[in-house]
Each structure stands twice: as C-alpha cells, then as structure tokens.
Motif scaffolding. Structure first.
Motif, short mmCIF file in Angstrom:
data_model
loop_
_atom_site.label_atom_id
_atom_site.label_comp_id
_atom_site.label_asym_id
_atom_site.label_seq_id
_atom_site.Cartn_x
_atom_site.Cartn_y
_atom_site.Cartn_z
N GLU A 170 4.99 3.88 16.80
CA GLU A 170 4.53 3.84 18.19
C GLU A 170 5.71 3.79 19.17
O GLU A 170 5.69 4.43 20.22
N THR A 171 6.74 3.03 18.82
CA THR A 171 7.91 2.92 19.69
C THR A 171 8.63 4.26 19.81
O THR A 171 9.01 4.68 20.91
N ALA A 172 8.79 4.95 18.69
CA ALA A 172 9.46 6.26 18.72
C ALA A 172 8.64 7.26 19.52
O ALA A 172 9.21 8.07 20.26
N VAL A 173 7.33 7.20 19.42
CA VAL A 173 6.48 8.10 20.21
C VAL A 173 6.68 7.82 21.70
O VAL A 173 6.80 8.74 22.51
N PHE A 174 6.75 6.54 22.07
CA PHE A 174 6.97 6.19 23.47
C PHE A 174 8.28 6.78 23.97
O PHE A 174 8.32 7.42 25.03
N PHE A 175 9.38 6.58 23.21
CA PHE A 175 10.67 7.09 23.66
C PHE A 175 10.71 8.61 23.60
O PHE A 175 11.34 9.25 24.45
N GLN A 194 11.13 13.48 27.16
CA GLN A 194 10.66 14.86 27.34
C GLN A 194 11.34 15.50 28.54
O GLN A 194 11.55 16.70 28.58
N GLN A 195 11.65 14.68 29.52
CA GLN A 195 12.41 15.11 30.70
C GLN A 195 13.76 14.40 30.62
O GLN A 195 13.85 13.29 30.10
N PRO A 196 14.82 15.01 31.12
CA PRO A 196 16.13 14.35 31.08
C PRO A 196 16.05 12.94 31.67
O PRO A 196 15.48 12.73 32.74
N CYS A 197 16.62 11.99 30.94
CA CYS A 197 16.50 10.60 31.32
C CYS A 197 17.64 9.82 30.69
O CYS A 197 18.11 10.16 29.61
N THR A 198 18.11 8.78 31.37
CA THR A 198 19.14 7.91 30.82
C THR A 198 18.47 6.85 29.94
O THR A 198 17.25 6.63 30.03
N ILE A 199 19.27 6.18 29.14
CA ILE A 199 18.73 5.08 28.34
C ILE A 199 18.16 4.02 29.27
O ILE A 199 17.08 3.48 29.02
N GLU A 200 18.86 3.74 30.36
CA GLU A 200 18.39 2.71 31.30
C GLU A 200 17.04 3.08 31.90
O GLU A 200 16.16 2.22 32.06
N GLU A 201 16.85 4.35 32.24
CA GLU A 201 15.55 4.79 32.77
C GLU A 201 14.45 4.62 31.72
O GLU A 201 13.34 4.19 32.04
N ALA A 202 14.77 4.93 30.48
CA ALA A 202 13.79 4.75 29.40
C ALA A 202 13.47 3.27 29.20
O ALA A 202 12.31 2.91 28.97
N VAL A 203 14.49 2.42 29.30
CA VAL A 203 14.27 0.98 29.18
C VAL A 203 13.33 0.50 30.29
O VAL A 203 12.40 -0.28 30.04
N GLN A 204 13.55 0.95 31.51
CA GLN A 204 12.69 0.54 32.63
C GLN A 204 11.24 0.98 32.40
O GLN A 204 10.31 0.23 32.68
N LYS A 205 11.05 2.18 31.86
CA LYS A 205 9.69 2.64 31.53
C LYS A 205 9.08 1.74 30.46
O LYS A 205 7.89 1.41 30.50
N GLY A 206 9.91 1.35 29.48
CA GLY A 206 9.43 0.47 28.41
C GLY A 206 9.03 -0.90 28.93
O GLY A 206 8.04 -1.48 28.48
N GLU A 227 7.84 -1.56 31.83
CA GLU A 227 6.56 -1.39 32.52
C GLU A 227 5.40 -1.24 31.53
O GLU A 227 4.27 -1.62 31.83
N GLU A 228 5.68 -0.70 30.35
CA GLU A 228 4.64 -0.37 29.38
C GLU A 228 4.34 -1.50 28.38
O GLU A 228 3.20 -1.69 27.98
N TYR A 229 5.37 -2.22 27.96
CA TYR A 229 5.23 -3.17 26.86
C TYR A 229 5.49 -4.61 27.29
O TYR A 229 6.26 -4.87 28.21
N ILE A 275 13.60 -4.02 24.11
CA ILE A 275 13.36 -2.63 24.50
C ILE A 275 14.66 -1.85 24.53
O ILE A 275 14.73 -0.72 24.04
N ARG A 276 15.71 -2.44 25.07
CA ARG A 276 17.01 -1.76 25.13
C ARG A 276 17.53 -1.47 23.71
O ARG A 276 18.02 -0.39 23.43
N SER A 277 17.41 -2.42 22.83
CA SER A 277 17.85 -2.24 21.45
C SER A 277 17.08 -1.09 20.80
O SER A 277 17.68 -0.25 20.11
N ALA A 278 15.77 -1.03 21.02
CA ALA A 278 14.95 0.05 20.45
C ALA A 278 15.35 1.40 21.06
O ALA A 278 15.42 2.41 20.35
N ALA A 279 15.62 1.42 22.36
CA ALA A 279 16.02 2.67 23.02
C ALA A 279 17.36 3.17 22.49
O ALA A 279 17.52 4.36 22.20
#
Length: 94
Positions: free
Chosen positions: A40-45, A50-62, A64-66, A73-77
């Motif tokens: 599930e975590t890999a699917v989220f990331f 899917q769109q260009p994104c930094t690790i930090e942007e992905a962490v912020q999305k995470g 909000e989601e989890y 979340i940062r470690s998983a990203a």
C-alpha cells in the motif's frame, strides 16, 4: 532534497482483483517478464511520483494521507526512491 523524480514511462500500475501490480511495458525495463506486487505504501508513492515531485513534496502528501509520523513517512519515501531508482522504475527529472 530539491531533486524531482517521476515514474518512468516504461511501467504501469494496475489494480487486478483488488491487488495492485506494476507491469513493465517496454524493452528497456530492467525487469522483464515479471510483475511486481507493491504494498500500500509503494502504491501511494507510485501515485505521488506520477508527476515530477521532490521527496519532500511526497512526504507532505503522505502526512495529509496517513496517520503516521513525519519521520516514518520520510523514511518510507527515501526507501521507495532509492529502490525505484535502483530498478530504474523512477528517474530524476528537471
């Protein structure tokens, strides 16, 4: 940390019978004749990148989601990015 990453065009994520699979669709994929089953975590990331994104942007999305700590979340990203770059599923983009 300002590097942007994106899923390479040679792979697709599909949901089949309530399970997600990653399928290589071009000949340049390191993984051929195989299907990956992300958790599930890999699917989220995957969806985040899917769109260009930094690790930090992905962490912020995470965040909000989890309901998990920012460190978790940062470690998983970071792990997702490292493994996906190694498999050439993810690429650094401008």
């Amino acid at each position: 940390m300002n590097k942007k990453y994106c899923i390479r065009p040679g792979y697709i994520l599909r949901e089949i019978a309530d399970e997600y699979v990653i399928i290589p669709v071009d000949e340049e994929s390191l993984i051929t004749n195989a299907v990956m089953s992300p958790n599930e975590t890999a699917v989220f990331f995957w969806q985040a990148f899917q769109q260009p994104c930094t690790i930090e942007e992905a962490v912020q999305k995470g965040i909000e989601e989890y309901d998990a700590t920012e460190d978790t979340i940062r470690s998983a990203a970071v792990q997702f990015v490292a493994e996906s770059l190694n498999l050439r599923v993810l690429e650094e983009v401008d």
